[in-house]
Design an enzyme around this catalytic site. Sequence first.
Site, short mmCIF file in Angstrom:
data_model
loop_
_atom_site.label_atom_id
_atom_site.label_comp_id
_atom_site.label_asym_id
_atom_site.label_seq_id
_atom_site.Cartn_x
_atom_site.Cartn_y
_atom_site.Cartn_z
N HIS A 129 -9.94 0.88 4.27
CA HIS A 129 -8.63 1.14 5.14
C HIS A 129 -8.96 2.22 6.35
O HIS A 129 -9.81 3.12 6.15
CB HIS A 129 -7.70 1.83 4.18
N GLY B 56 1.47 2.29 10.50
CA GLY B 56 2.43 3.34 10.38
C GLY B 56 2.94 3.83 11.76
O GLY B 56 3.78 5.03 11.87
N ASN C 235 1.02 -1.26 0.00
CA ASN C 235 -0.14 0.15 0.11
C ASN C 235 1.03 0.95 -0.02
O ASN C 235 1.38 1.48 0.86
CB ASN C 235 -0.95 -0.10 1.33
N GLU D 198 -7.58 4.46 7.40
CA GLU D 198 -7.39 5.95 7.24
C GLU D 198 -8.43 6.45 6.54
O GLU D 198 -8.85 7.68 6.70
CB GLU D 198 -6.10 6.18 6.34
N SER E 119 2.86 -2.30 10.47
CA SER E 119 4.06 -2.04 10.58
C SER E 119 4.84 -3.43 10.32
O SER E 119 5.74 -3.88 10.90
CB SER E 119 4.26 -1.65 12.06
N GLU F 55 -6.22 -5.14 10.38
CA GLU F 55 -5.00 -3.87 10.52
C GLU F 55 -5.55 -3.24 11.86
O GLU F 55 -6.36 -2.52 11.71
CB GLU F 55 -5.28 -3.10 9.45
N LYS G 254 0.22 4.32 -0.19
CA LYS G 254 -0.62 5.56 0.27
C LYS G 254 -0.14 6.82 -0.58
O LYS G 254 -0.10 6.60 -1.91
CB LYS G 254 0.27 6.02 1.63
C1 PEP Z 1 -1.17 0.18 5.61
O1 PEP Z 1 -0.66 1.23 5.00
O2 PEP Z 1 -2.15 -0.47 5.54
C2 PEP Z 1 0.07 -0.20 6.76
C3 PEP Z 1 -0.32 -1.33 7.42
O3 PEP Z 1 1.17 0.49 6.91
P1 PEP Z 1 2.26 0.39 7.90
O4 PEP Z 1 2.85 -1.15 7.21
O5 PEP Z 1 3.34 1.21 7.47
O6 PEP Z 1 1.75 -0.08 8.98
#
Ligand code: PEP
Length: 220
Positions: A76, A148, A6, A78, A178, A142, A8
Amino acid sequence: MLIAGNWKMFRGPDPAAFAGLDAVICPPFTRLRDCVDAGLATYAQNVHWEPEGAYTGEISAPMLLELGVVGSLVGHSERRQYFGETDETVAKRTRAALDAGLRVIACVGETQEEREAGETADVLRRQLSVLEPHPDLVLAYEPVWAIGTGLSATPDMAQEAHAFMKSLLDAPVLYGGSVKPDSAGPLLAQPDVDGALVGGASLDVDSFTTICQTAAAIRS
Ligand code: PEP
């Protein structure tokens, strides 16, 4: 085993660097064409539920399919946190995308407060209650507190959540939060962890390649 990168709101590396990896890339809309042209399995980061209409700023499943995009992220955290995405709109986007022939990675997960309050199971149950099994539907667990932040769920925490989710809805479940080259192995080795959704580490070609190779080694 599915590894999804992903990107972003970043340009991301040259998509050609990932050719040959068994992975999907979810870039910002402006890089979709590059990723498709590089021969990558390319997912959007969002998709609208109507096939067409006056929805400025949205993109429809037929528009994505026309571009050669094969799937989309939906829900997601976000999107839920900053853009008013609800369980209902997640359900509408998911159903429309699947009906149109896109694959979907639908994201769910609890916040830090919800975990501390012992509400993780309730949150996952609520978020999953609006979805139905489909051959092209994959879920991503998630935990919001792990995205992040550098904080990752432990392999045991991920396994527990994934097993619970599968007891509610029959679909593969990716772990996201992460995931890094060092943490990928123990997470992906869990029996109910079917892959990873990778944000930050997918922006680094070497990190993402290592995670994909780790996944391939575990399931070979
Ligand atoms: C994500 O963007 O869905 C994500 C899990 O990011 P990260 O791996 O940076 O935590």
